[in-house]
Design a protein around this motif. Structure first.
Motif, PDB file in Angstrom:
ATOM      1  N   LEU A  67      43.280  57.539  85.842  1.00 57.85           N
ATOM      2  CA  LEU A  67      44.440  57.390  84.980  1.00 57.85           C
ATOM      3  C   LEU A  67      44.335  58.304  83.762  1.00 57.85           C
ATOM      4  O   LEU A  67      45.341  58.876  83.318  1.00 57.85           O
ATOM      5  CB  LEU A  67      44.545  55.934  84.535  1.00 57.85           C
ATOM      6  N   VAL A 108      50.471  52.506  81.016  1.00 60.57           N
ATOM      7  CA  VAL A 108      50.053  53.911  80.851  1.00 60.57           C
ATOM      8  C   VAL A 108      50.890  54.813  81.747  1.00 60.57           C
ATOM      9  O   VAL A 108      51.369  55.875  81.313  1.00 60.57           O
ATOM     10  CB  VAL A 108      48.554  54.045  81.172  1.00 60.57           C
ATOM     11  N   ILE A 109      51.098  54.393  82.999  1.00 61.57           N
ATOM     12  CA  ILE A 109      51.922  55.190  83.912  1.00 61.57           C
ATOM     13  C   ILE A 109      53.336  55.326  83.355  1.00 61.57           C
ATOM     14  O   ILE A 109      53.953  56.401  83.434  1.00 61.57           O
ATOM     15  CB  ILE A 109      51.954  54.529  85.301  1.00 61.57           C
ATOM     16  N   ALA A 157      50.011  64.768  82.694  1.00 67.95           N
ATOM     17  CA  ALA A 157      51.386  64.495  82.299  1.00 67.95           C
ATOM     18  C   ALA A 157      51.698  65.137  80.957  1.00 67.95           C
ATOM     19  O   ALA A 157      52.782  65.717  80.769  1.00 67.95           O
ATOM     20  CB  ALA A 157      51.612  62.985  82.237  1.00 67.95           C
ATOM     21  N   VAL A 186      45.376  61.595  84.912  1.00 69.24           N
ATOM     22  CA  VAL A 186      46.821  61.609  85.143  1.00 69.24           C
ATOM     23  C   VAL A 186      47.569  61.798  83.830  1.00 69.24           C
ATOM     24  O   VAL A 186      48.498  62.613  83.725  1.00 69.24           O
ATOM     25  CB  VAL A 186      47.265  60.304  85.835  1.00 69.24           C
ATOM     26  N   ILE A 187      47.144  61.096  82.779  1.00 71.42           N
ATOM     27  CA  ILE A 187      47.909  61.177  81.532  1.00 71.42           C
ATOM     28  C   ILE A 187      47.694  62.535  80.875  1.00 71.42           C
ATOM     29  O   ILE A 187      48.620  63.093  80.260  1.00 71.42           O
ATOM     30  CB  ILE A 187      47.563  60.001  80.599  1.00 71.42           C
ATOM     31  N   ALA A 200      57.300  60.563  79.266  1.00 71.13           N
ATOM     32  CA  ALA A 200      57.102  61.895  78.691  1.00 71.13           C
ATOM     33  C   ALA A 200      57.590  62.977  79.646  1.00 71.13           C
ATOM     34  O   ALA A 200      58.351  63.870  79.256  1.00 71.13           O
ATOM     35  CB  ALA A 200      55.616  62.091  78.372  1.00 71.13           C
ATOM     36  N   ILE A 201      57.188  62.882  80.925  1.00 72.12           N
ATOM     37  CA  ILE A 201      57.602  63.885  81.918  1.00 72.12           C
ATOM     38  C   ILE A 201      59.114  63.868  82.097  1.00 72.12           C
ATOM     39  O   ILE A 201      59.787  64.911  82.074  1.00 72.12           O
ATOM     40  CB  ILE A 201      56.903  63.596  83.258  1.00 72.12           C
ATOM     41  N   PRO A 257      39.823  53.709  88.835  1.00 69.50           N
ATOM     42  CA  PRO A 257      41.230  53.869  88.459  1.00 69.50           C
ATOM     43  C   PRO A 257      41.405  54.229  86.994  1.00 69.50           C
ATOM     44  O   PRO A 257      42.304  55.025  86.649  1.00 69.50           O
ATOM     45  CB  PRO A 257      41.861  52.512  88.769  1.00 69.50           C
ATOM     46  N   PHE A 258      40.541  53.709  86.126  1.00 69.51           N
ATOM     47  CA  PHE A 258      40.618  54.024  84.697  1.00 69.51           C
ATOM     48  C   PHE A 258      40.418  55.510  84.465  1.00 69.51           C
ATOM     49  O   PHE A 258      41.194  56.158  83.742  1.00 69.51           O
ATOM     50  CB  PHE A 258      39.562  53.188  83.970  1.00 69.51           C
ATOM     51  N   VAL A 260      41.277  38.454  84.705  1.00 70.77           N
ATOM     52  CA  VAL A 260      41.998  39.470  83.946  1.00 70.77           C
ATOM     53  C   VAL A 260      42.504  40.597  84.831  1.00 70.77           C
ATOM     54  O   VAL A 260      43.077  41.553  84.322  1.00 70.77           O
ATOM     55  CB  VAL A 260      41.122  40.069  82.826  1.00 70.77           C
ATOM     56  N   ALA A 320      36.082  44.626  82.342  1.00 71.59           N
ATOM     57  CA  ALA A 320      36.641  44.936  83.660  1.00 71.59           C
ATOM     58  C   ALA A 320      36.963  46.419  83.770  1.00 71.59           C
ATOM     59  O   ALA A 320      36.739  47.036  84.808  1.00 71.59           O
ATOM     60  CB  ALA A 320      37.894  44.100  83.902  1.00 71.59           C
ATOM     61  N   LEU A 321      37.479  47.020  82.676  1.00 70.01           N
ATOM     62  CA  LEU A 321      37.848  48.444  82.725  1.00 70.01           C
ATOM     63  C   LEU A 321      36.625  49.319  82.955  1.00 70.01           C
ATOM     64  O   LEU A 321      36.725  50.360  83.607  1.00 70.01           O
ATOM     65  CB  LEU A 321      38.537  48.852  81.422  1.00 70.01           C
ATOM     66  N   SER A 358      37.112  40.661  77.886  1.00 69.81           N
ATOM     67  CA  SER A 358      36.943  40.703  79.348  1.00 69.81           C
ATOM     68  C   SER A 358      37.725  41.860  79.951  1.00 69.81           C
ATOM     69  O   SER A 358      37.304  42.416  80.973  1.00 69.81           O
ATOM     70  CB  SER A 358      37.347  39.366  79.968  1.00 69.81           C
ATOM     71  N   ILE A 359      38.868  42.256  79.327  1.00 65.99           N
ATOM     72  CA  ILE A 359      39.571  43.445  79.820  1.00 65.99           C
ATOM     73  C   ILE A 359      38.698  44.681  79.637  1.00 65.99           C
ATOM     74  O   ILE A 359      38.597  45.533  80.534  1.00 65.99           O
ATOM     75  CB  ILE A 359      40.920  43.617  79.098  1.00 65.99           C
ATOM     76  N   ALA A 412      53.389  58.002  80.701  1.00 67.23           N
ATOM     77  CA  ALA A 412      53.348  59.339  81.290  1.00 67.23           C
ATOM     78  C   ALA A 412      54.691  59.686  81.919  1.00 67.23           C
ATOM     79  O   ALA A 412      55.210  60.802  81.752  1.00 67.23           O
ATOM     80  CB  ALA A 412      52.229  59.408  82.331  1.00 67.23           C
ATOM     81  N   VAL A 467      44.761  43.889  83.711  1.00 67.72           N
ATOM     82  CA  VAL A 467      44.298  45.277  83.782  1.00 67.72           C
ATOM     83  C   VAL A 467      45.341  46.131  84.498  1.00 67.72           C
ATOM     84  O   VAL A 467      45.655  47.241  84.069  1.00 67.72           O
ATOM     85  CB  VAL A 467      42.937  45.356  84.492  1.00 67.72           C
ATOM     86  N   PHE A 487      47.558  49.399  83.338  1.00 69.01           N
ATOM     87  CA  PHE A 487      47.746  50.648  84.074  1.00 69.01           C
ATOM     88  C   PHE A 487      49.222  50.988  84.183  1.00 69.01           C
ATOM     89  O   PHE A 487      49.619  52.148  84.040  1.00 69.01           O
ATOM     90  CB  PHE A 487      47.134  50.541  85.473  1.00 69.01           C
ATOM     91  N   TYR A 505      37.078  48.262  87.413  1.00 74.83           N
ATOM     92  CA  TYR A 505      38.211  49.181  87.495  1.00 74.83           C
ATOM     93  C   TYR A 505      37.868  50.533  86.880  1.00 74.83           C
ATOM     94  O   TYR A 505      38.733  51.202  86.337  1.00 74.83           O
ATOM     95  CB  TYR A 505      39.426  48.573  86.800  1.00 74.83           C
TER      96      TYR A 505
END
Lengths: 176, 108
Positions: A155, B75-76, A162, A158-159, B82-83, A151-152, B64, A143-144, A139-140, B79, B68, B72, A148
């Motif tokens: 993200l 993951v943040i 980074a 973003v990574i 690392a920074i 935002p996925f 869920v 949802a991803l 289910s995750i 990151a 989720v 997130f 979501y």
């Protein structure tokens, strides 16, 4: 019979497991906060993160539990240990971790803890009548990629940013 | 049996553990002079938030969504680590120390 053993038998097995791992998480956090040696702090953080992963598994968050172990213990903690080793002189084995302003900091964090604990105990939370323990990985994933999705994707950008930024900042020739 | 109700694990126990982790994290961030130690405190605070998210997802919503968002946050946090460690290494190259109280080039 021994009263302690009697009390122990009245607690359900799952609750005993919870108390064991909650103790591990809290003791690890205490070691991280109070240890005078930075390497000991890092390894206390390992115990704390592992306890939190076990608590995730207790809360039927199996995917999150494994992710916690892989990302935190396998990634972030190794990064921390590398940073500790790279920034201390090789001869200085102690890896000192001095503190400053302990007393006001203890006051602030204790009052924050008191506030949070008071709210947690006093609020009449509307909990579900019964909690189901089921695997949530599928289910995750759903949802991803549906609710979501935006935002996925953000993200992942973003990574990437980074990673590139970390490489640029850690390079030796900073001054262009 | 009544006095053992405290030992029946529920939402409050998880909130309590999270509050403890948060308090230790705040203490670490406020007291450490070593920049890497400060980062460890930040990780503790993020973990406390994650426990709350997952506990509420399990006990209150039953969906869920909370998990989720905890994902997130993880993951943040990766990151951020690392920074921040890249910044710490850069500070070490410029100041020969990672004592956060000595990196005060922009003071005054």
């Amino acid at each position: 019979m021994d009263p302690i053993v009697q009390i122990f038998e009245l607690i359900r097995l799952s609750d005993q497991v919870f108390f064991a791992f909650a103790t591990l998480a809290v003791l690890g956090a205490a070691g991280t906060a109070l240890s005078k040696n930075l390497v000991y702090s890092a390894f206390s953080l390992l115990g704390s993160l592992f306890g939190v992963a076990a608590l995730f598994a207790w809360l039927s968050a199996d995917y999150l539990s494994i992710t916690q172990v892989i990302v935190y213990v396998g990634g972030i903690l190794v990064l921390f240990l590398f940073a500790v080793m790279l920034t201390n002189k090789i001869t200085e084995v102690r890896g000192s971790n001095p503190g400053v302003g302990e007393r006001p900091a203890a006051l602030i964090s204790l009052s924050l803890f008191g506030l949070l604990a008071y709210v947690a105990v006093k609020t009449p939370w509307k909990t579900l009548p019964e909690q189901t323990y089921r695997e949530t990985t599928a289910s995750i994933g759903d949802a991803l990629l549906s609710t979501y999705l935006l935002p996925f994707e953000i993200l992942s950008v973003v990574i990437l940013a980074a990673l590139v930024g970390a490489v640029i900042m850690a390079r030796k020739e900073m001054k262009a | 049996m009544e006095q053992l109700a405290l030992l029946n694990v529920g939402l409050k126990h998880f909130l309590f553990v999270a509050a403890t982790l948060f308090a230790f994290g705040t203490y670490t961030v406020l007291t450490r002079k070593n920049a890497v130690g400060v980062l460890m405190g930040v990780e503790l605070i993020l973990n406390a938030a994650n426990i709350n998210l997952v506990a509420f997802a399990h006990y209150v919503t039953g969906t869920v969504g909370g998990q989720v968002f905890a994902l997130f946050v993880i993951v943040i946090a990766a990151a951020e680590a690392a920074i921040a460690l890249a910044i710490v290494l850069s500070i070490f190259q410029n100041f020969q120390t990672i004592d956060a109280t000595h990196a005060d080039l922009m003071k005054n």
